[in-house]
Write a protein that holds these residues in place. Structure first.
Motif, PDB file in Angstrom:
ATOM      1  N   GLY A  59       0.819  -1.210   0.000  1.00  0.00           N
ATOM      2  CA  GLY A  59       0.000   0.000   0.000  1.00  0.00           C
ATOM      3  C   GLY A  59       0.852   1.258   0.000  1.00  0.00           C
ATOM      4  O   GLY A  59       0.425   2.306  -0.489  1.00  0.00           O
ATOM      5  N   THR A  60       2.041   1.151   0.555  1.00  0.00           N
ATOM      6  CA  THR A  60       2.958   2.286   0.475  1.00  0.00           C
ATOM      7  C   THR A  60       3.263   2.565  -0.996  1.00  0.00           C
ATOM      8  O   THR A  60       3.263   3.723  -1.443  1.00  0.00           O
ATOM      9  CB  THR A  60       4.254   1.986   1.256  1.00  0.00           C
ATOM     10  N   MET A  61       3.488   1.499  -1.760  1.00  0.00           N
ATOM     11  CA  MET A  61       3.808   1.710  -3.171  1.00  0.00           C
ATOM     12  C   MET A  61       2.612   2.278  -3.949  1.00  0.00           C
ATOM     13  O   MET A  61       2.779   3.208  -4.743  1.00  0.00           O
ATOM     14  CB  MET A  61       4.331   0.434  -3.836  1.00  0.00           C
ATOM     15  N   LEU A 168      -7.497   8.620  -2.540  1.00  0.00           N
ATOM     16  CA  LEU A 168      -7.923   7.949  -1.310  1.00  0.00           C
ATOM     17  C   LEU A 168      -6.911   6.890  -0.921  1.00  0.00           C
ATOM     18  O   LEU A 168      -6.636   5.963  -1.694  1.00  0.00           O
ATOM     19  CB  LEU A 168      -9.290   7.267  -1.520  1.00  0.00           C
ATOM     20  N   ASP A 169      -6.352   7.031   0.280  1.00  0.00           N
ATOM     21  CA  ASP A 169      -5.610   5.928   0.879  1.00  0.00           C
ATOM     22  C   ASP A 169      -6.666   5.056   1.551  1.00  0.00           C
ATOM     23  O   ASP A 169      -7.051   5.286   2.692  1.00  0.00           O
ATOM     24  CB  ASP A 169      -4.580   6.467   1.879  1.00  0.00           C
ATOM     25  N   GLY A 170      -7.117   4.067   0.790  1.00  0.00           N
ATOM     26  CA  GLY A 170      -8.191   3.188   1.285  1.00  0.00           C
ATOM     27  C   GLY A 170      -7.643   1.852   1.735  1.00  0.00           C
ATOM     28  O   GLY A 170      -8.186   0.800   1.389  1.00  0.00           O
ATOM     29  N   SER A 199      -3.894  -6.949   2.061  1.00  0.00           N
ATOM     30  CA  SER A 199      -3.115  -7.645   3.095  1.00  0.00           C
ATOM     31  C   SER A 199      -3.451  -7.186   4.509  1.00  0.00           C
ATOM     32  O   SER A 199      -2.742  -7.485   5.452  1.00  0.00           O
ATOM     33  CB  SER A 199      -1.628  -7.385   2.844  1.00  0.00           C
ATOM     34  N   LYS A 200      -4.541  -6.422   4.652  1.00  0.00           N
ATOM     35  CA  LYS A 200      -4.939  -5.998   6.010  1.00  0.00           C
ATOM     36  C   LYS A 200      -6.075  -6.918   6.459  1.00  0.00           C
ATOM     37  O   LYS A 200      -5.902  -8.119   6.460  1.00  0.00           O
ATOM     38  CB  LYS A 200      -5.342  -4.524   5.989  1.00  0.00           C
ATOM     39  N   GLY A 201      -7.223  -6.351   6.788  1.00  0.00           N
ATOM     40  CA  GLY A 201      -8.328  -7.175   7.284  1.00  0.00           C
ATOM     41  C   GLY A 201      -8.806  -8.225   6.306  1.00  0.00           C
ATOM     42  O   GLY A 201      -9.476  -9.181   6.702  1.00  0.00           O
TER      43      GLY A 201
HETATM   44  C1  LIG Z   1      -0.991  -0.316   6.090  1.00  0.00           C
HETATM   45  C2  LIG Z   1      -1.346   0.987   5.497  1.00  0.00           C
HETATM   46  C3  LIG Z   1      -0.844   1.402   4.257  1.00  0.00           C
HETATM   47  C4  LIG Z   1       0.111   0.590   3.411  1.00  0.00           C
HETATM   48  O1  LIG Z   1       0.966  -0.190   4.079  1.00  0.00           O
HETATM   49  P1  LIG Z   1       1.904  -1.317   3.454  1.00  0.00           P
HETATM   50  O2  LIG Z   1       2.395  -1.971   4.671  1.00  0.00           O
HETATM   51  O3  LIG Z   1       2.934  -0.615   2.662  1.00  0.00           O
HETATM   52  O4  LIG Z   1       1.060  -2.219   2.575  1.00  0.00           O
HETATM   53  C5  LIG Z   1      -1.257   2.608   3.750  1.00  0.00           C
HETATM   54  N1  LIG Z   1      -2.122   3.374   4.428  1.00  0.00           N
HETATM   55  C6  LIG Z   1      -2.639   3.015   5.606  1.00  0.00           C
HETATM   56  C7  LIG Z   1      -3.635   3.897   6.267  1.00  0.00           C
HETATM   57  C8  LIG Z   1      -2.272   1.813   6.188  1.00  0.00           C
HETATM   58  O5  LIG Z   1      -2.788   1.465   7.364  1.00  0.00           O
END
Ligand SMILES: *Cc1c(COP(=O)(O)O)cnc(C)c1O
Length: 268
Positions: A59-61, A168-170, A199-201
């Protein structure tokens, strides 16, 4: 059994998800020939009513690519002061895009259309050119707070009026859509670009997708390669993300019920 509550990233695939990974059809995704990656990108894009998607390692990328696609040195990004894009991405806005950041003190990570309008720089050589607004929903450092649909719509309208892109950072957008009862396509209409974490919830081992119109995603694909995010037979991991989108979104309803009993812990 110990349950690790540090983060919703600390998950392992279910047997069914692993089976989907084992059975994935793959190809070289740098040549855009991996059918599973393409299917994941199309499925996610369709959910949010967007033209195209791009599968990335993190998600950072996806966030950093979205920012780089629409900013350049001398421009400015408007976001809340605890935003992941600013607080947790190693200064990437500066080092990847050379852009400045205007930080807003929000309400548990959320900002308003009024905040946006007040923080747009005047067209004057002294100031960087306001270019992009980033919202985070749910807001990580807001402890999982989420936006009402109307508030996102007002911000989208303000961005349109003032010629600003809206990203949006979703990372946890499905938690928000379930809690607030709006659909991914409602959300899609508000933003130029959307990053969604698998890769989160949702429980996939790795990966995020960036969504937007075809032009933006074409540009994003170039930037992904430069960032070292072009992957080859990525269908094996994309299959887990696709499985998660098809089967795990509604499981968040159960997670939210359990959260009612949650103890206070620091959310990363
Ligand atoms: C986890 C997260 C990301 C992306 O994280 P990665 O570990 O790089 O996948 C981006 N935004 C939010 C709000 C997050 O919680």
């Amino acid at each position: 059994m110990m349950i690790d509550l540090r983060s919703d990233t600390v998950t392992k695939p279910t047997p069914q998800m692993l089976e989907a990974m084992l059975n994935a059809k793959v190809g070289d995704d740098v040549f855009e020939e991996d059918p599973t990656v393409i299917q994941l990108e199309e499925t996610a894009a369709k959910m949010f009513g967007k033209e195209a998607g791009l599968y990335c390692p993190s998600g950072t990328m996806t966030n950093q690519i979205a920012i780089k696609a629409v900013t350049e040195s001398g421009t400015e990004v408007i976001c809340e002061k605890g935003s992941h894009v600013y607080y947790y991405e190693g200064g990437g806005i500066m080092s990847n895009s050379g852009a400045s950041v205007k930080l807003i003190e929000g309400n548990r990570g959320r900002i308003t259309a009024d905040d946006v309008i007040k923080n747009i720089n005047a067209d004057n050589v002294h100031f960087p050119e306001s270019r992009l607004v980033v919202l985070e929903n749910t807001a990580n450092r807001g402890g999982g707070s989420c936006y009402n649909l109307e508030d996102m719509q007002s911000i989208a309208a303000a961005c349109k009026t003032h010629n600003l892109f809206l990203h949006l950072d979703g990372a946890r957008i499905f938690n928000a859509s379930i809690a607030k009862n709006y659909s991914p396509s409602d959300i899609g209409k508000c933003f130029n670009s959307i990053s969604v974490c698998l890769s989160k919830g949702l429980g996939a081992p790795v990966g995020s997708v960036l969504l937007g119109d075809k032009g933006l995603i074409k540009k994003a694909r170039r930037i992904r390669k430069v960032f070292g995010g072009g992957m080859r037979q990525a269908g094996y991991i994309a299959a887990a993300g696709l499985y998660a989108l098809n089967n795990h979104i509604n499981r968040l309803v159960d997670d939210h019920k359990k959260q009612t009993h949650r103890i206070n812990f620091k959310i990363m």
